[in-house]
Design a protein around this motif. Structure first.
Motif, PDB file in Angstrom:
ATOM      1  N   PRO A  10      25.537  38.645  44.268  1.00 43.03           N
ATOM      2  CA  PRO A  10      25.789  39.916  43.590  1.00 43.03           C
ATOM      3  C   PRO A  10      26.070  41.040  44.587  1.00 43.03           C
ATOM      4  CG  PRO A  10      23.888  38.827  42.649  1.00 43.03           C
ATOM      5  CD  PRO A  10      24.237  38.064  43.888  1.00 43.03           C
ATOM      6  N   MET A  11      27.083  41.829  44.275  1.00 43.41           N
ATOM      7  CA  MET A  11      27.428  42.974  45.107  1.00 43.41           C
ATOM      8  C   MET A  11      27.613  44.187  44.216  1.00 43.41           C
ATOM      9  SD  MET A  11      30.170  41.498  47.851  1.00 43.41           S
ATOM     10  CE  MET A  11      31.328  41.006  46.592  1.00 43.41           C
ATOM     11  N   THR A  12      26.853  45.224  44.461  1.00 44.69           N
ATOM     12  CA  THR A  12      27.040  46.473  43.717  1.00 44.69           C
ATOM     13  C   THR A  12      27.859  47.390  44.614  1.00 44.69           C
ATOM     14  OG1 THR A  12      24.960  47.278  44.606  1.00 44.69           O
ATOM     15  CG2 THR A  12      24.889  46.233  42.442  1.00 44.69           C
ATOM     16  N   VAL A  13      29.172  47.103  44.645  1.00 43.82           N
ATOM     17  CA  VAL A  13      30.068  47.788  45.568  1.00 43.82           C
ATOM     18  C   VAL A  13      31.173  48.448  44.784  1.00 43.82           C
ATOM     19  CG1 VAL A  13      31.652  47.493  47.500  1.00 43.82           C
ATOM     20  CG2 VAL A  13      29.582  46.119  47.380  1.00 43.82           C
ATOM     21  N   SER A  14      31.528  49.657  45.123  1.00 44.38           N
ATOM     22  CA  SER A  14      32.662  50.344  44.519  1.00 44.38           C
ATOM     23  C   SER A  14      33.560  50.827  45.627  1.00 44.38           C
ATOM     24  CB  SER A  14      32.194  51.534  43.672  1.00 44.38           C
ATOM     25  OG  SER A  14      33.312  52.219  43.164  1.00 44.38           O
ATOM     26  N   ALA A  31      31.511  45.271  52.285  1.00 45.06           N
ATOM     27  CA  ALA A  31      31.758  44.517  51.066  1.00 45.06           C
ATOM     28  C   ALA A  31      32.681  43.333  51.315  1.00 45.06           C
ATOM     29  CB  ALA A  31      32.360  45.435  50.003  1.00 45.06           C
ATOM     30  N   ILE A  32      33.759  43.558  52.033  1.00 46.04           N
ATOM     31  CA  ILE A  32      34.711  42.483  52.305  1.00 46.04           C
ATOM     32  C   ILE A  32      34.081  41.452  53.236  1.00 46.04           C
ATOM     33  CG2 ILE A  32      36.966  41.930  53.273  1.00 46.04           C
ATOM     34  CD1 ILE A  32      36.986  43.324  50.547  1.00 46.04           C
ATOM     35  N   ARG A  33      33.316  41.914  54.238  1.00 50.62           N
ATOM     36  CA  ARG A  33      32.635  40.982  55.144  1.00 50.62           C
ATOM     37  C   ARG A  33      31.679  40.090  54.369  1.00 50.62           C
ATOM     38  NH1 ARG A  33      32.850  38.526  59.944  1.00 50.62           N
ATOM     39  NH2 ARG A  33      33.528  40.472  60.933  1.00 50.62           N
ATOM     40  N   ASP A  34      30.993  40.644  53.373  1.00 50.28           N
ATOM     41  CA  ASP A  34      30.067  39.870  52.555  1.00 50.28           C
ATOM     42  C   ASP A  34      30.812  38.742  51.837  1.00 50.28           C
ATOM     43  OD1 ASP A  34      27.727  39.109  51.436  1.00 50.28           O
ATOM     44  OD2 ASP A  34      27.461  40.871  50.169  1.00 50.28           O
ATOM     45  N   LEU A  35      31.976  39.062  51.291  1.00 52.79           N
ATOM     46  CA  LEU A  35      32.778  38.053  50.595  1.00 52.79           C
ATOM     47  C   LEU A  35      33.222  36.953  51.545  1.00 52.79           C
ATOM     48  CD1 LEU A  35      34.317  37.147  48.015  1.00 52.79           C
ATOM     49  CD2 LEU A  35      36.234  38.546  48.823  1.00 52.79           C
ATOM     50  N   VAL A  36      33.681  37.349  52.730  1.00 50.29           N
ATOM     51  CA  VAL A  36      34.152  36.369  53.713  1.00 50.29           C
ATOM     52  C   VAL A  36      32.997  35.492  54.192  1.00 50.29           C
ATOM     53  CG1 VAL A  36      35.138  36.107  56.033  1.00 50.29           C
ATOM     54  CG2 VAL A  36      36.112  37.791  54.440  1.00 50.29           C
ATOM     55  N   ASP A  37      31.821  36.107  54.388  1.00 52.81           N
ATOM     56  CA  ASP A  37      30.655  35.329  54.834  1.00 52.81           C
ATOM     57  C   ASP A  37      30.259  34.292  53.797  1.00 52.81           C
ATOM     58  OD1 ASP A  37      30.551  36.720  57.172  1.00 52.81           O
ATOM     59  OD2 ASP A  37      28.902  38.056  56.577  1.00 52.81           O
ATOM     60  N   THR A 146      36.077  22.507  46.278  1.00 50.35           N
ATOM     61  CA  THR A 146      34.619  22.349  46.287  1.00 50.35           C
ATOM     62  C   THR A 146      33.901  23.687  46.349  1.00 50.35           C
ATOM     63  OG1 THR A 146      34.625  22.119  48.688  1.00 50.35           O
ATOM     64  CG2 THR A 146      34.734  20.088  47.383  1.00 50.35           C
ATOM     65  N   CYS A 147      34.614  24.732  46.708  1.00 49.28           N
ATOM     66  CA  CYS A 147      34.002  26.067  46.786  1.00 49.28           C
ATOM     67  C   CYS A 147      34.829  27.073  46.004  1.00 49.28           C
ATOM     68  CB  CYS A 147      33.897  26.539  48.237  1.00 49.28           C
ATOM     69  SG  CYS A 147      32.752  25.582  49.240  1.00 49.28           S
ATOM     70  N   LYS A 148      34.132  27.843  45.195  1.00 50.73           N
ATOM     71  CA  LYS A 148      34.759  28.990  44.535  1.00 50.73           C
ATOM     72  C   LYS A 148      33.817  30.162  44.696  1.00 50.73           C
ATOM     73  CE  LYS A 148      35.090  29.601  39.976  1.00 50.73           C
ATOM     74  NZ  LYS A 148      35.596  29.477  38.565  1.00 50.73           N
ATOM     75  N   VAL A 149      34.291  31.216  45.357  1.00 49.43           N
ATOM     76  CA  VAL A 149      33.480  32.388  45.634  1.00 49.43           C
ATOM     77  C   VAL A 149      34.098  33.582  44.920  1.00 49.43           C
ATOM     78  CG1 VAL A 149      32.530  33.887  47.427  1.00 49.43           C
ATOM     79  CG2 VAL A 149      32.858  31.441  47.876  1.00 49.43           C
ATOM     80  N   THR A 150      33.279  34.305  44.191  1.00 50.31           N
ATOM     81  CA  THR A 150      33.771  35.425  43.384  1.00 50.31           C
ATOM     82  C   THR A 150      33.052  36.707  43.764  1.00 50.31           C
ATOM     83  OG1 THR A 150      34.178  33.914  41.544  1.00 50.31           O
ATOM     84  CG2 THR A 150      34.181  36.264  41.040  1.00 50.31           C
ATOM     85  N   SER A 151      33.810  37.745  43.997  1.00 53.44           N
ATOM     86  CA  SER A 151      33.225  39.049  44.299  1.00 53.44           C
ATOM     87  C   SER A 151      32.960  39.794  42.997  1.00 53.44           C
ATOM     88  CB  SER A 151      34.158  39.864  45.196  1.00 53.44           C
ATOM     89  OG  SER A 151      35.273  40.319  44.441  1.00 53.44           O
ATOM     90  N   ASP A 152      32.471  41.001  43.134  1.00 51.04           N
ATOM     91  CA  ASP A 152      32.151  41.783  41.948  1.00 51.04           C
ATOM     92  C   ASP A 152      32.391  43.260  42.219  1.00 51.04           C
ATOM     93  OD1 ASP A 152      31.266  42.315  39.396  1.00 51.04           O
ATOM     94  OD2 ASP A 152      29.168  42.524  40.017  1.00 51.04           O
TER      95      ASP A 152
END
Length: 450
Positions: A10-14, A31-37, A146-152
């Protein structure tokens, strides 16, 4: 069957971005680094991730094609700025953007593997637009699915496109038409109308379109090739009537259809198409235009305001005045004529209807002096009732009107056998014809009943 692992952090990012420049750079970078990590953890990657940004789905209707392309480029820039991502090219971007939730994982794996040269494909999903901001999420799927990563919770400010020059839009529209239909031998230029009101730039744009079309008709290459092009202006009344199939107008007769509109921010938009009867032969998409060079008032106004503001006034020749009325009072409009001449008047209502009040009977000329309408024109008193607002509008031609136009006024006048209530199309046609007469002077006054 291979299972798709969904890793959600979960990311509470705007993010508020414009041209990929965030309002808060530090927050956007985190926020973008979190998604990439998250994606690196899922794949076990130790080297920079090679990502293909597919962008928005093909079926989305939230953004224009150009705006969607800019959003994709901005997302690429945001990912590249992390230093942990290399942007790769997708071999089949259309197919990648066609992926939707609910596909069988094997289908996802096949499409991503064949359409991508990277470790994963990043999609822009769930776009929602509010005013000039688009909210969305990023969703990354690896080649083996095998991996699906979704931001918010990502948001980006849409960059307002600059206005295009009106003459370039017209030129491009005519170029497209003559490329698509080089055989056309007759082009009718119909008045460009304003949506949800009236604009003083409609006639000026129509003049520009007609001039540009005439220039193409006189092009040396066209003349040498023996491809004649007749450019005509049928007018409001004729253009309001559909051309019947088989009518003697020539197989290759085309008509222009132009619409001018104004958005909430005041920007002006033009769309222009050319039709052969009901068939749309060529069309220029709705485009934001700059009308500065036309020297006209581009504001779209209600009929009464438009007529009053655009009237060609000369109070030394014709002037109208009326007091504010109350229900139960008699109508009295003062008409001042500086010299003898014909006078044509009508009353317009906010619902875009009008009725002719002058001329009366055989009266052709009004002597100079001051008059009171209706008393001094041989008509009965008019007792006002209810609260309303109308526009009393008169024309004073410098010379006699053409016989057909004169007859149109008399046919709709108070002495006609069946006086008619003119609709918006009839008003527009009469207004165009009257204002086209040389030396025409106008005057207006509001009839306001409280």
């Amino acid at each position: 069957m291979t299972k798709v692992a969904v890793l959600l952090k979960p990311m509470t990012v705007s993010l508020a971005l414009g041209l990929a420049v965030p309002a808060s750079p530090a927050l956007a970078e985190d926020a973008i680094r979190d998604l990439v990590d998250q994606l690196a953890d899922c794949t076990g990657a130790t080297a920079p991730l090679r990502l293909v940004v597919a962008g928005l789905p093909n079926s989305q209707t939230v953004l224009t094609v150009d705006a969607a392309a800019r959003l994709r480029l901005d997302v690429e820039a945001m990912l590249s700025d992390t230093g942990a991502v290399e942007i790769s090219a997708g071999r089949d971007a259309e197919k990648l953007r066609g992926l939707v939730d609910g596909l069988d994982p094997l289908e996802v794996e096949a499409v991503v593997a064949t359409g991508s040269t990277g470790d994963a494909v990043v999609f822009i999903v769930d776009p929602v637009r509010k005013d000039e901001v688009v909210a969305f999420r990023l969703q990354a799927i690896t080649q083996d699915a095998t991996c699906k990563v979704t931001s918010d919770g990502l948001e980006m400010a849409l960059v307002t496109e600059g206005s295009a020059s009106y003459d370039r839009v017209i030129d491009a529209a005519l170029d497209d038409l003559l490329r698509i239909a080089p055989e056309v031998d007759r082009l009718e230029i119909c008045p460009i109308i304003s949506e949800a009101g009236y604009s003083g730039c409609g006639s000026a744009l129509t003049d520009s379109l007609a001039a540009a079309a005439a220039a193409r008709a006189l092009d040396a290459n066209r003349i040498l090739a023996g491809r004649e092009l007749a450019v005509e202006r049928p007018g409001v009344a004729a253009c309001a009537t559909a051309v019947a199939p088989g009518a003697d107008t020539g197989q290759d007769t085309l008509r222009s259809v132009g619409r001018l509109s104004q958005d909430a921010s005041g920007s002006v938009w033009l769309d222009l198409e050319f039709r052969r009867q009901a068939q749309v032969v060529s069309a220029k998409p709705r485009t934001q235009v700059d009308l500065t060079g036309l020297g006209c008032d581009a504001a779209v106004r209600p009929l009464l305001d438009f007529v009053s503001i655009t009237a060609n006034r000369d109070a030394t020749r014709l002037d109208l005045t009326a007091p504010a009325f109350e229900a139960g009072q008699r109508l009295e409009v003062r008409v001042d004529m500086a010299k003898p001449g014909p006078l044509y008047c009508w009353v317009m209502a906010p619902d875009e209807t009008a009725f002719v009040v002058l001329p009366v009977g055989e009266m052709a000329t009004v002597e100079s002096g001051s008059y009171s309408y209706p008393a001094d024109f041989g008509l009965a008193d008019i007792v006002l009732s209810g609260a309303f607002e109308n526009l009393f509008h008169c024309f004073a031609p410098a010379e006699a009107l053409p016989a057909a136009l004169e007859q149109s006024w008399r046919n709709a006048g108070p002495q006609a056998t069946n006086q008619v209530l003119l609709d918006s199309a009839a008003i527009a046609a009469m207004l165009e014809d009257m204002r086209a007469q040389p030396g025409m002077v106008e005057a207006t006054t509001r009839i306001l009943v409280r």
